[in-house]
Structure formats: structure tokens, C-alpha cells
Design an enzyme around this catalytic site. Structure first.
Site, PDB file in Angstrom:
ATOM      1  N   GLU A 261      24.275 -12.811 -78.009  1.00 27.02           N
ATOM      2  CA  GLU A 261      24.818 -13.789 -77.078  1.00 27.02           C
ATOM      3  C   GLU A 261      24.414 -15.200 -77.492  1.00 27.02           C
ATOM      4  O   GLU A 261      23.381 -15.400 -78.127  1.00 27.02           O
ATOM      5  CB  GLU A 261      24.303 -13.491 -75.666  1.00 27.02           C
ATOM      6  CG  GLU A 261      24.920 -12.224 -75.140  1.00 27.02           C
ATOM      7  CD  GLU A 261      24.354 -11.804 -73.804  1.00 27.02           C
ATOM      8  OE1 GLU A 261      25.097 -11.157 -73.058  1.00 27.02           O
ATOM      9  OE2 GLU A 261      23.191 -12.112 -73.497  1.00 27.02           O
TER      10      GLU A 261
ATOM     11  N   CYS B 116      22.180 -22.701 -77.075  1.00 23.63           N
ATOM     12  CA  CYS B 116      21.043 -21.798 -77.250  1.00 23.63           C
ATOM     13  C   CYS B 116      21.488 -20.684 -78.198  1.00 23.63           C
ATOM     14  O   CYS B 116      22.393 -19.911 -77.880  1.00 23.63           O
ATOM     15  CB  CYS B 116      20.646 -21.260 -75.878  1.00 23.63           C
ATOM     16  SG  CYS B 116      19.266 -20.150 -75.938  1.00 23.63           S
TER      17      CYS B 116
ATOM     18  N   CYS C 114      14.826  -7.949 -80.432  1.00 29.05           N
ATOM     19  CA  CYS C 114      13.601  -8.618 -80.881  1.00 29.05           C
ATOM     20  C   CYS C 114      12.563  -7.529 -81.120  1.00 29.05           C
ATOM     21  O   CYS C 114      12.475  -6.577 -80.336  1.00 29.05           O
ATOM     22  CB  CYS C 114      13.109  -9.590 -79.806  1.00 29.05           C
ATOM     23  SG  CYS C 114      11.669 -10.559 -80.296  1.00 29.05           S
TER      24      CYS C 114
ATOM     25  N   CYS D  30       7.504  -9.020 -75.336  1.00 26.46           N
ATOM     26  CA  CYS D  30       6.914  -9.828 -74.253  1.00 26.46           C
ATOM     27  C   CYS D  30       7.312  -9.194 -72.923  1.00 26.46           C
ATOM     28  O   CYS D  30       8.483  -8.846 -72.726  1.00 26.46           O
ATOM     29  CB  CYS D  30       7.381 -11.270 -74.339  1.00 26.46           C
ATOM     30  SG  CYS D  30       6.964 -12.017 -75.930  1.00 26.46           S
TER      31      CYS D  30
ATOM     32  N   CYS E 171      10.328 -10.529 -70.747  1.00 22.99           N
ATOM     33  CA  CYS E 171      11.577 -10.900 -71.420  1.00 22.99           C
ATOM     34  C   CYS E 171      12.525  -9.714 -71.572  1.00 22.99           C
ATOM     35  O   CYS E 171      12.127  -8.652 -72.056  1.00 22.99           O
ATOM     36  CB  CYS E 171      11.251 -11.483 -72.791  1.00 22.99           C
ATOM     37  SG  CYS E 171      12.720 -11.828 -73.773  1.00 22.99           S
TER      38      CYS E 171
ATOM     39  N   CYS F 224      17.192 -18.238 -69.766  1.00 21.45           N
ATOM     40  CA  CYS F 224      16.152 -17.818 -70.706  1.00 21.45           C
ATOM     41  C   CYS F 224      15.699 -16.398 -70.420  1.00 21.45           C
ATOM     42  O   CYS F 224      15.397 -16.065 -69.278  1.00 21.45           O
ATOM     43  CB  CYS F 224      14.894 -18.658 -70.549  1.00 21.45           C
ATOM     44  SG  CYS F 224      15.062 -20.367 -70.919  1.00 21.45           S
TER      45      CYS F 224
HETATM   46  N1  SAH Z   1      11.441 -15.499 -79.395  1.00 21.67           N
HETATM   47  C1  SAH Z   1      11.323 -16.894 -79.189  1.00 21.67           C
HETATM   48  C2  SAH Z   1      12.601 -17.573 -78.755  1.00 21.67           C
HETATM   49  C3  SAH Z   1      13.468 -16.853 -77.768  1.00 21.67           C
HETATM   50  S1  SAH Z   1      12.876 -16.708 -76.128  1.00 21.67           S
HETATM   51  C4  SAH Z   1      10.218 -17.179 -78.202  1.00 21.67           C
HETATM   52  O1  SAH Z   1       9.733 -16.247 -77.574  1.00 21.67           O
HETATM   53  O2  SAH Z   1       9.832 -18.330 -78.107  1.00 21.67           O
HETATM   54  C5  SAH Z   1      13.168 -18.340 -75.452  1.00 21.67           C
HETATM   55  C6  SAH Z   1      12.224 -18.738 -74.313  1.00 21.67           C
HETATM   56  O3  SAH Z   1      12.563 -18.008 -73.124  1.00 21.67           O
HETATM   57  C7  SAH Z   1      10.785 -18.421 -74.604  1.00 21.67           C
HETATM   58  O4  SAH Z   1       9.938 -19.473 -74.199  1.00 21.67           O
HETATM   59  C8  SAH Z   1      10.544 -17.215 -73.749  1.00 21.67           C
HETATM   60  O5  SAH Z   1       9.195 -17.037 -73.485  1.00 21.67           O
HETATM   61  C9  SAH Z   1      11.359 -17.554 -72.536  1.00 21.67           C
HETATM   62  N2  SAH Z   1      11.654 -16.401 -71.683  1.00 21.67           N
HETATM   63  C10 SAH Z   1      11.787 -15.124 -72.039  1.00 21.67           C
HETATM   64  N3  SAH Z   1      12.074 -14.339 -70.965  1.00 21.67           N
HETATM   65  C11 SAH Z   1      12.133 -15.170 -69.902  1.00 21.67           C
HETATM   66  C12 SAH Z   1      12.413 -14.976 -68.510  1.00 21.67           C
HETATM   67  N4  SAH Z   1      12.718 -13.778 -68.036  1.00 21.67           N
HETATM   68  N5  SAH Z   1      12.379 -16.062 -67.698  1.00 21.67           N
HETATM   69  C13 SAH Z   1      12.132 -17.292 -68.184  1.00 21.67           C
HETATM   70  N6  SAH Z   1      11.872 -17.544 -69.499  1.00 21.67           N
HETATM   71  C14 SAH Z   1      11.854 -16.497 -70.348  1.00 21.67           C
HETATM   72 FE1  SF4 Z   2      11.141 -11.743 -78.382  1.00 19.98          FE
HETATM   73 FE2  SF4 Z   2      11.612 -12.308 -75.830  1.00 19.98          FE
HETATM   74 FE3  SF4 Z   2       9.122 -12.378 -76.739  1.00 19.98          FE
HETATM   75 FE4  SF4 Z   2      10.861 -14.297 -77.510  1.00 19.98          FE
HETATM   76  S1  SF4 Z   2      10.101 -13.936 -75.406  1.00 19.98           S
HETATM   77  S2  SF4 Z   2       9.415 -13.138 -78.810  1.00 19.98           S
HETATM   78  S3  SF4 Z   2      12.746 -13.069 -77.587  1.00 19.98           S
HETATM   79  S4  SF4 Z   2      10.426 -10.540 -76.616  1.00 19.98           S
END
Ligand code: SAH
Ligand code: SF4
Length: 405
Positions: free
Chosen positions: A121, A134, A141, A145, A148, A380
Site C-alpha cells: 500500500e 508514504c 516486515c 513491533c 504495528c 501509520c
Molecule cells: N519500519 C519503519 C518504517 C515504517 S513504520 C519504522 O518502524 O520506522 C512508520 C511509523 O509508524 C513508525 O514510526 C512506526 O513505529 C509507526 N507505527 C507503526 N504502527 C503504528 C500504529 N499502530 N499506530 C501509530 N504508529 C504506528
Molecule cells: Fe516493521 Fe512495523 Fe516495526 Fe516498522 S513499526 S519495523 S514496519 S513491524
């Protein structure tokens, strides 16, 4: 609006998907374009000029057909069309949020012949003066996390440079953002003569520093002044903290850096961002201090997702400020975006304001951005390919969320 209201641009069922037979020239560097021209018999003395012409048509004008490239002879255009395409990732669906955010679901070929196609996406967030795209760097991934949605996706493959730069080109196609293009009338775009896509954030699906070569090649194309020409100061790469590649990103790309910090103690960060076990906070911050080009004019953004009762106390706000002392930093507090089955809640607005005040009093202007595109799951951390089947629990949660929205 719920995800079910997606406008399907094209309805080919997945099982009938046929991967492109000819390679696309998107994502090739000038040197690689010269090689492609050599392959079709362009004499060495002409290659440099032809590369310049191609570059202009592909990246400045946004052309999708060789045949329209009038500065090149008919034979050359035909030879190019016989061997190559200028195909972008295929747009499967486009959703427009009530706030103007747009999300495109893109289909990419599987890695091996016969493998199912993948989906990623790409999200566009318009503002009055600018528009931020974005961009995704991987299908899924490898990291997990805990807050996420992308991290729960099983399938993973790296995107190619063409697929990454191609997302920017798809967005410009759909937004009429090439010279002479026609803007869409459904939804918000920046006013007047402003370009639609003015900023890029590598904050879509995937960890860009685990696909650094392709991300670098794509961002060098996107920032090239003779083509799309988005300044490197308007391109931000976000990482969860792949310490060994942070220096390379600065040296080889020279874009802005964002760090997904989210916690001030290793114990908690280990839980939220498990990569922290490998590269703990102190090492991560040391890499930030040494980031090539970092200065007060080029600050590093620290992202901090607000999780109710987990990382949102005033003590943690104070610790955050202490932790970042001496680093040219910005702080970006992100309200947590829930997704079906997520185990966290977003902090209360009152708590976010208190947290934000501490950060503000320490000299960080920290606008808390209202989440955009929540109604179409474009915010995000909500990105996850539609082909990844939802579990029964997710489906139930999705329905419940749709009802309470
Ligand atoms: N993998 C990279 C970039 C993609 S995630 C990273 O982790 O930085 C982009 C941003 O969205 C990151 O700061 C991540 O921590 C945040 N993010 C992920 N899941 C989220 C959620 N459910 N609510 C708000 N921010 C989130
Ligand atoms: Fe991967 Fe989501 Fe963690 Fe970014 S926040 S490194 S996209 S698992």
C-alpha cells in the site's frame, strides 16, 4: 467509510494475474539505462544523449509509452517498446478518505515464476501547501513491533528500486501531478500551482534499512533534479533502529532521518520494538549523533507512539527530553492507530496534551498530528496487504470498529 467501500480500479481475480513479460525501465540508474540501450544496439557515442532524453520523458514528463517520445527516432522507440516497458506497480484499488487521504493498493509480481502476486500500500496525505506520500519498502516486515499491523504480516519480500520509485510515479499519475496533468476532483489536493507530491516519507510497509540498496537507488531517482526533483530535505526515511545501516543512509542517500523510538527504557523498548534487543537505545542514539549531515537545520525526528498506560507517563516525557539532550532533534508524538486485534489503546487526549506540554517546555515544538485516513486504514501502522487473510478474530474486530466509527 470502511475498507469495504474501496473503489476497485481493476477487477482481475488474483488467480488470473499474469506477471509482466517485459522488464520495466523504472528504477534503473543512468548507467543501467545506458546498458539497456546497448542491449538494443544503440551505438556507444549516442548512449549518453539517449539516456538524457529517456530520463526526461520518464521522470520529468511522466510518460508511460515509448511511442510518444518524439525526440527519439521511430526505430529506436519501436526497439525500446519491443524489449521494455515503463510499467508502474499495478493499481488494484484506490480509496479516498473523508479527509482527502488516498490509499492505493498495488500489486507486484511474486519473486518466482508461478508464485502468487504480492500487494503493498501507498498513502497520500494532502495539506493546503504540500502533499506527503508514504511509501513502502517491503511486502510485510521481518520485524515484529508489537503495536504495528504490518509486523503481523507473514509474507515478506524486498521491493525493487523500480517498485519503490514506481509508487511515487503511480501517485503522480493518479493525481495528475506531471506537467500538464489534470487534478482529480474527488478529494483534497494542495492549492494553486503547488505540486501534489512535495514530500516523501519512507514510512509505509517494511523496514527501509533492511532494503537499503533498493531504497537508496529509488530515492536518488526521486530526488534527481532533472526528473521528479523532490529535494532530499523533503524526503524522510524512518527506521526502527537498524544501527549498522544508519550511517550508510546518511552517506549514500543524504535524506532526513526519523527514528521510531517509542520508549525511553530498554526494557520497554525491547517489548515494543524487539529489534532493540540487538541494537539498544544507547547504541541507537550514538548512531544518531554521528548521522552524516545532522545539524540544527537538519534535525532527526524521533517518533513516539502514544500507548495508553504503557509509555505515556509524565516521567517518561521528562526522560525522553533528557535522553535526547545534545542531539539536534524533533519529537513527533503519534497517537496510536488501532487495528483489528491490536492489544493497545491510544493514550487519552488529555494525557497526550500533558506529555506534549513537557516536550514543548523543553524547547521541542511537537505538534501532535491528528491521525489521517483512519477511515480507510491508511494511518501509520495500519497497513497490511488485503491478500493476507484476516483471522476470524480480526474480522470480528474489524466489524466492531466499523460500527463504532
Ligand atoms: N519500519 C519503519 C518504517 C515504517 S513504520 C519504522 O518502524 O520506522 C512508520 C511509523 O509508524 C513508525 O514510526 C512506526 O513505529 C509507526 N507505527 C507503526 N504502527 C503504528 C500504529 N499502530 N499506530 C501509530 N504508529 C504506528
Ligand atoms: Fe516493521 Fe512495523 Fe516495526 Fe516498522 S513499526 S519495523 S514496519 S513491524
Amino acid at each position: 467509510m470502511t475498507p469495504e467501500t474501496a473503489v476497485f480500479v481493476e477487477k482481475t481475480p488474483l488467480e488470473r494475474y499474469v506477471a509482466p513479460a517485459k522488464p520495466s525501465l523504472l528504477g534503473l540508474s543512468r548507467a543501467e539505462l545506458a546498458d539497456a540501450l546497448a542491449d538494443i544496439g544503440v551505438p556507444p557515442a549516442q548512449r549518453k544523449m539517449r539516456v538524457q532524453q529517456l530520463w526526461h520523458w520518464i521522470y520529468f514528463r511522466g510518460f508511460t509509452e515509448f511511442d510518444a517520445m518524439t525526440s527519439m527516432g521511430k526505430d529506436l522507440r519501436a526497439a525500446l517498446a519491443e524489449r521494455f516497458t515503463l510499467a508502474r506497480p499495478e493499481v488494484v484499488a484506490e480509496q479516498v478518505s473523508v479527509d482527502g487521504t488516498r490509499k492505493w493498493l498495488l500489486r507486484l509480481p511474486g519473486e518466482t515464476q508461478g508464485e502468487r502476486p504480492h500487494e503493498v500500500e501507498c498513502v497520500y496525505i494532502p495539506d493546503t501547501e504540500r502533499g506527503t506520500l508514504c511509501v513502502s519498502s517491503q511486502v510485510g516486515c521481518t520485524l515484529t513491533c508489537s503495536f504495528c499491523h504490518t509486523g503481523t504480516q507473514r509474507l515478506v519480500r524486498n521491493l525493487t528500486a523500480g517498485e519503490i520509485a514506481g509508487q511515487v510515479m503511480v501517485a503522480r499519475d493518479r493525481l495528475g501531478d506531471w506537467p500538464g496533468g489534470v487534478r482529480p476532483t474527488d478529494g483534497v489536493v494542495p492549492s494553486g500551482d503547488n505540486r501534489c507530491v512535495t514530500n516523501i516519507v519512507m514510512m509505509g510497509m517494511g523496514e527501509p534499512l533492511y532494503n537499503l540498496d533498493a531504497v537508496r537507488d529509488a530515492l536518488l531517482i526521486v530526488s534527481d533534479g532533472e526528473g521528479i526533483g523532490i529535494s532530499k530535505r523533503r524526503i524522510t526515511l524512518s527506521t526502527s533502529g537498524v544501527v549498522p545501516n544508519i550511517e550508510r543512509a546518511g552517506a549514500e542517500i543524504g535524506c532526513m532521518l526519523a527514528i521510531s523510538l517509542h520508549a525511553v527504557r530498554d526494557e520497554l523498548r525491547n517489548e515494543l520494538v524487539p529489534l532493540n534487543r540487538k541494537y539498544p537505545i544507547a547504541e541507537l542514539l550514538e548512531a544518531c549523533r554521528n548521522y552524516p549531515g545532522v545539524s540544527n537545520a537538519r534535525r532527526i525526528t524521533f517518533e513516539y507512539v502514544m500507548l495508553k498506560g504503557v509509555n505515556d507517563s509524565i516521567e517518561e516525557a521528562k526522560a525522553l527530553v533528557r535522553l535526547l539532550k545534545g542531539i539536534p532533534a524533533k519529537i513527533n508524538l503519534i497517537p496510536f492507530n488501532p487495528w483489528p486485534g491490536s492489544r493497545y489503546e491510544c493514550s487519552d487526549w488529555e494525557q497526550i496534551e500533558k506529555f506534549s506540554q513537557v516536550v514543548f517546555d523543553a524547547g521541542y515544538a511537537s505538534p501532535v498530528r491528528t491521525p489521517r485516513g483512519r477511515d480507510i486504514f491508511a494511518a501509520c501502522g495500519q497497513l497490511k496487504s488485503a491478500t493476507e487473510k484476516l483471522t476470524a478474530r480480526e474480522r470480528m474486530a474489524l466489524r466492531a470498529m466499523a460500527m463504532t466509527d
